[in-house]
Scaffold this motif. Structure first.
Motif, PDB file in Angstrom:
ATOM      1  N   LEU A   1       5.486  12.095  -3.458  1.00 22.98           N
ATOM      2  CA  LEU A   1       5.765  13.161  -3.961  1.00 22.98           C
ATOM      3  C   LEU A   1       5.526  12.556  -6.140  1.00 22.98           C
ATOM      4  O   LEU A   1       4.880  13.642  -6.671  1.00 22.98           O
ATOM      5  N   PRO A   2       5.281  11.882  -6.871  1.00 26.67           N
ATOM      6  CA  PRO A   2       5.198  10.752  -8.221  1.00 26.67           C
ATOM      7  C   PRO A   2       3.649  10.891  -8.137  1.00 26.67           C
ATOM      8  O   PRO A   2       3.358  11.174  -9.320  1.00 26.67           O
ATOM      9  N   PHE A   3       3.185  10.638  -6.940  1.00 24.36           N
ATOM     10  CA  PHE A   3       1.368  10.779  -7.700  1.00 24.36           C
ATOM     11  C   PHE A   3       0.770  12.627  -7.789  1.00 24.36           C
ATOM     12  O   PHE A   3      -0.208  12.640  -7.963  1.00 24.36           O
ATOM     13  N   MET A   4       1.929  13.419  -7.166  1.00 25.05           N
ATOM     14  CA  MET A   4       1.625  14.789  -7.541  1.00 25.05           C
ATOM     15  C   MET A   4       1.892  14.994  -9.152  1.00 25.05           C
ATOM     16  O   MET A   4       1.583  15.856 -10.290  1.00 25.05           O
ATOM     17  N   VAL A   5       3.694  14.287  -9.543  1.00 26.97           N
ATOM     18  CA  VAL A   5       4.312  14.715 -10.597  1.00 26.97           C
ATOM     19  C   VAL A   5       3.712  14.160 -12.113  1.00 26.97           C
ATOM     20  O   VAL A   5       3.474  14.954 -12.430  1.00 26.97           O
ATOM     21  N   LEU A   6       3.081  13.007 -11.644  1.00 33.60           N
ATOM     22  CA  LEU A   6       2.262  12.523 -12.783  1.00 33.60           C
ATOM     23  C   LEU A   6       1.553  12.797 -13.658  1.00 33.60           C
ATOM     24  O   LEU A   6       0.775  12.714 -15.193  1.00 33.60           O
ATOM     25  N   PRO A   7       1.003  13.495 -12.377  1.00 33.24           N
ATOM     26  CA  PRO A   7      -1.340  14.204 -13.420  1.00 33.24           C
ATOM     27  C   PRO A   7      -0.890  15.407 -13.975  1.00 33.24           C
ATOM     28  O   PRO A   7      -1.330  16.004 -15.111  1.00 33.24           O
ATOM     29  N   ILE A   8       0.191  16.553 -13.307  1.00 31.80           N
ATOM     30  CA  ILE A   8       0.604  17.216 -13.799  1.00 31.80           C
ATOM     31  C   ILE A   8       1.419  17.021 -14.758  1.00 31.80           C
ATOM     32  O   ILE A   8       1.374  17.664 -16.340  1.00 31.80           O
ATOM     33  N   TYR A   9       2.231  16.007 -15.078  1.00 32.49           N
ATOM     34  CA  TYR A   9       3.074  15.682 -16.476  1.00 32.49           C
ATOM     35  C   TYR A   9       2.303  15.408 -17.358  1.00 32.49           C
ATOM     36  O   TYR A   9       2.291  16.104 -18.551  1.00 32.49           O
ATOM     37  N   ASN A  10       1.109  14.835 -17.039  1.00 32.80           N
ATOM     38  CA  ASN A  10       0.344  14.201 -18.236  1.00 32.80           C
ATOM     39  C   ASN A  10      -0.785  15.209 -19.022  1.00 32.80           C
ATOM     40  O   ASN A  10      -0.160  14.957 -19.796  1.00 32.80           O
ATOM     41  N   ALA A  11      -0.719  16.845 -17.814  1.00 35.97           N
ATOM     42  CA  ALA A  11      -2.023  17.619 -18.234  1.00 35.97           C
ATOM     43  C   ALA A  11      -0.722  18.564 -19.580  1.00 35.97           C
ATOM     44  O   ALA A  11      -0.717  18.802 -20.215  1.00 35.97           O
ATOM     45  N   LEU A  12       0.558  18.551 -18.724  1.00 35.77           N
ATOM     46  CA  LEU A  12       1.359  19.415 -19.259  1.00 35.77           C
ATOM     47  C   LEU A  12       2.105  18.839 -21.111  1.00 35.77           C
ATOM     48  O   LEU A  12       2.443  19.518 -21.666  1.00 35.77           O
ATOM     49  N   SER A  13       2.099  17.194 -21.184  1.00 36.96           N
ATOM     50  CA  SER A  13       2.416  16.909 -22.257  1.00 36.96           C
ATOM     51  C   SER A  13       1.204  16.792 -23.070  1.00 36.96           C
ATOM     52  O   SER A  13       1.666  16.413 -24.526  1.00 36.96           O
ATOM     53  N   LYS A  14       0.031  17.397 -22.967  1.00 33.52           N
ATOM     54  CA  LYS A  14      -1.077  17.286 -23.939  1.00 33.52           C
ATOM     55  C   LYS A  14      -1.679  19.025 -24.244  1.00 33.52           C
ATOM     56  O   LYS A  14      -2.351  19.378 -25.210  1.00 33.52           O
ATOM     57  N   ILE A  15      -0.420  19.750 -23.702  1.00 29.09           N
ATOM     58  CA  ILE A  15      -0.036  21.130 -24.415  1.00 29.09           C
ATOM     59  C   ILE A  15       0.870  20.993 -25.608  1.00 29.09           C
ATOM     60  O   ILE A  15       1.335  20.570 -25.340  1.00 29.09           O
ATOM     61  N   SER A  16      -0.063  20.984 -26.648  1.00 30.01           N
ATOM     62  CA  SER A  16       0.942  22.100 -27.937  1.00 30.01           C
ATOM     63  C   SER A  16       2.019  23.208 -27.475  1.00 30.01           C
ATOM     64  O   SER A  16       1.840  23.667 -26.651  1.00 30.01           O
ATOM     65  N   GLN A  17       2.906  22.495 -27.842  1.00 35.34           N
ATOM     66  CA  GLN A  17       3.717  23.497 -28.055  1.00 35.34           C
ATOM     67  C   GLN A  17       3.796  24.765 -29.000  1.00 35.34           C
ATOM     68  O   GLN A  17       4.217  25.764 -29.001  1.00 35.34           O
ATOM     69  N   ASP A  18       2.842  24.506 -29.552  1.00 32.18           N
ATOM     70  CA  ASP A  18       2.641  25.246 -30.582  1.00 32.18           C
ATOM     71  C   ASP A  18       1.814  26.679 -29.377  1.00 32.18           C
ATOM     72  O   ASP A  18       1.441  27.676 -29.944  1.00 32.18           O
ATOM     73  N   THR A  19       1.246  26.443 -28.675  1.00 29.04           N
ATOM     74  CA  THR A  19       0.680  27.043 -27.852  1.00 29.04           C
ATOM     75  C   THR A  19       1.381  28.130 -26.935  1.00 29.04           C
ATOM     76  O   THR A  19       1.806  29.510 -27.396  1.00 29.04           O
TER      77      THR A  19
ATOM     78  N   VAL B   1      -5.786  19.513  -9.665  1.00 25.48           N
ATOM     79  CA  VAL B   1      -6.425  19.429  -8.753  1.00 25.48           C
ATOM     80  C   VAL B   1      -6.327  17.625  -8.538  1.00 25.48           C
ATOM     81  O   VAL B   1      -6.110  17.375  -6.629  1.00 25.48           O
ATOM     82  N   SER B   2      -6.062  17.027  -9.604  1.00 29.46           N
ATOM     83  CA  SER B   2      -6.405  15.422  -8.845  1.00 29.46           C
ATOM     84  C   SER B   2      -5.308  14.639  -8.676  1.00 29.46           C
ATOM     85  O   SER B   2      -4.904  14.315  -7.626  1.00 29.46           O
ATOM     86  N   GLY B   3      -3.182  15.372  -8.614  1.00 23.21           N
ATOM     87  CA  GLY B   3      -2.282  15.345  -8.126  1.00 23.21           C
ATOM     88  C   GLY B   3      -3.001  15.303  -6.815  1.00 23.21           C
ATOM     89  O   GLY B   3      -2.775  14.925  -5.891  1.00 23.21           O
ATOM     90  N   SER B   4      -3.194  16.748  -6.107  1.00 20.94           N
ATOM     91  CA  SER B   4      -3.352  17.085  -4.734  1.00 20.94           C
ATOM     92  C   SER B   4      -4.356  16.324  -3.647  1.00 20.94           C
ATOM     93  O   SER B   4      -4.082  15.564  -3.190  1.00 20.94           O
ATOM     94  N   THR B   5      -5.048  15.542  -5.047  1.00 18.83           N
ATOM     95  CA  THR B   5      -6.006  14.675  -4.390  1.00 18.83           C
ATOM     96  C   THR B   5      -5.475  13.853  -3.774  1.00 18.83           C
ATOM     97  O   THR B   5      -5.761  12.654  -3.552  1.00 18.83           O
ATOM     98  N   MET B   6      -4.716  13.209  -5.002  1.00 21.63           N
ATOM     99  CA  MET B   6      -4.218  11.749  -4.486  1.00 21.63           C
ATOM    100  C   MET B   6      -2.521  12.321  -3.941  1.00 21.63           C
ATOM    101  O   MET B   6      -2.134  10.657  -3.415  1.00 21.63           O
ATOM    102  N   VAL B   7      -2.861  13.232  -3.118  1.00 26.79           N
ATOM    103  CA  VAL B   7      -1.434  12.711  -2.353  1.00 26.79           C
ATOM    104  C   VAL B   7      -2.586  13.319  -0.933  1.00 26.79           C
ATOM    105  O   VAL B   7      -1.725  12.150  -0.355  1.00 26.79           O
ATOM    106  N   PHE B   8      -3.483  13.957  -1.280  1.00 27.08           N
ATOM    107  CA  PHE B   8      -3.834  14.028   0.675  1.00 27.08           C
ATOM    108  C   PHE B   8      -4.173  13.118   0.612  1.00 27.08           C
ATOM    109  O   PHE B   8      -4.495  12.967   1.890  1.00 27.08           O
TER     110      PHE B   8
END
Length: 275
Positions: free
Chosen positions: A153-171, A199-206
């Motif tokens: 599960l951490p292999f899925m959470v961390l890439p998604i969290y990393n992608a979310l953290s790059k989105i500006s709150q202004d968006t 996609v990255s997290g899915s690959t790292m889990v699969f």
């Protein structure tokens, strides 16, 4: 000049390491996979994947890996959204707590789940105390999937969290100001922007779920054969390195295809960025 020499030396040592511990073992594996016991070239070891027992193990491995990946995705998205909604310092601490179990040995984590799921384990003891019927959880496909989800599960959470953290709150604020609801924002803004992380997290889990054999040994009781178990038995029990290497090459092709998919959609490096 000294800096260039130091870089050249470091690169040479790295290339030497890769040659000895990556390239050479792969070449040895390829030699065994494409040769028989007499040393003659053959495709029989590769075609062995079509045998009923091998094909069945491969299909079970793919099915359980897909189920594990889907469950991890369903759990990872809300977890990542919660982590993003927290303050940075607190979020970093929670991420640290979340990946802390990964510092424990994989085998120990698996044995712990074996103790939890067995007939006289902690979970069934709690069910007895609550006057509820006990469950036969150990030595089933469900137990294997639980072990997979817990470990990967951490292999899925961390890439998604990393992608979310790059989105500006202004968006998100702009979408809200323009009248977009929560689901519309998720569908048309959040998911497209975090798709590389998904996609990255899915690959790292699969990939590790597909190649595992320890989980099926301990949580499946050896009753459920995955392709990893079949390959292990070919090398150890049957002492047939040629067939084992051939099956490993087939599995390696599936892994390479998964990595190719990740590299195609994860051009921003969300998967690599978490490390």
């Amino acid at each position: 000049m000294k800096w260039n020499r130091r870089n050249t030396l470091s690169s040479s040592l790295y290339l030497l390491w890769m040659m000895i511990f990556v390239i050479v073992p792969l070449l040895i594996m390829a030699w065994y996979g494409f040769h028989d016991d007499s040393g003659h070239l053959t495709w029989a070891n590769i075609i062995a994947i079509a045998r009923p027992v091998h094909r069945k193990a491969l299909f079970i491995s793919i099915r359980l890996s897909v189920v594990c990946t889907l469950i991890c995705f369903v759990l990872a998205v809300p977890l990542s959204l919660v982590l993003r909604g927290l303050h940075m310092n607190r979020s970093g601490f929670i991420v640290f707590i979340f990946i802390l179990p990964m510092w424990m040995n994989f085998l120990l984590r698996t044995i712990a789940w074996q103790s939890l799921l067995e007939k006289s384990g902690v979970i069934n003891q709690l069910l007895k105390m609550a006057h509820l019927p006990t469950q036969n959880m150990i030595n089933t496909e469900g137990a294997i999937v639980i072990g997979m989800v817990y470990n990967y599960l951490p292999f899925m959470v961390l890439p998604i969290y990393n992608a979310l953290s790059k989105i500006s709150q202004d968006t998100f604020d702009a979408a809200k100001d323009l009248g977009a609801g929560w689901w519309y924002t998720m569908k048309h803004i959040t998911f497209p922007l975090i798709f590389p992380g998904i996609v990255s997290g899915s690959t790292m889990v699969f990939v590790p779920a597909l190649t595992t054999f320890v989980l099926s040994d301990f949580l499946g009781g050896g009753k459920i054969q995955l392709i990893g178990n079949v390959i292990e038995q070919e090398f150890t029990t049957a002492n047939n390195w040629n067939v084992g290497a051939g099956l490993s090459l087939v599995l390696m092709i599936l892994v390479i295809l998964s990595m190719a998919i990740m590299s195609k959609y994860d051009k921003s490096g969300e998967g690599a960025g978490i490390w």
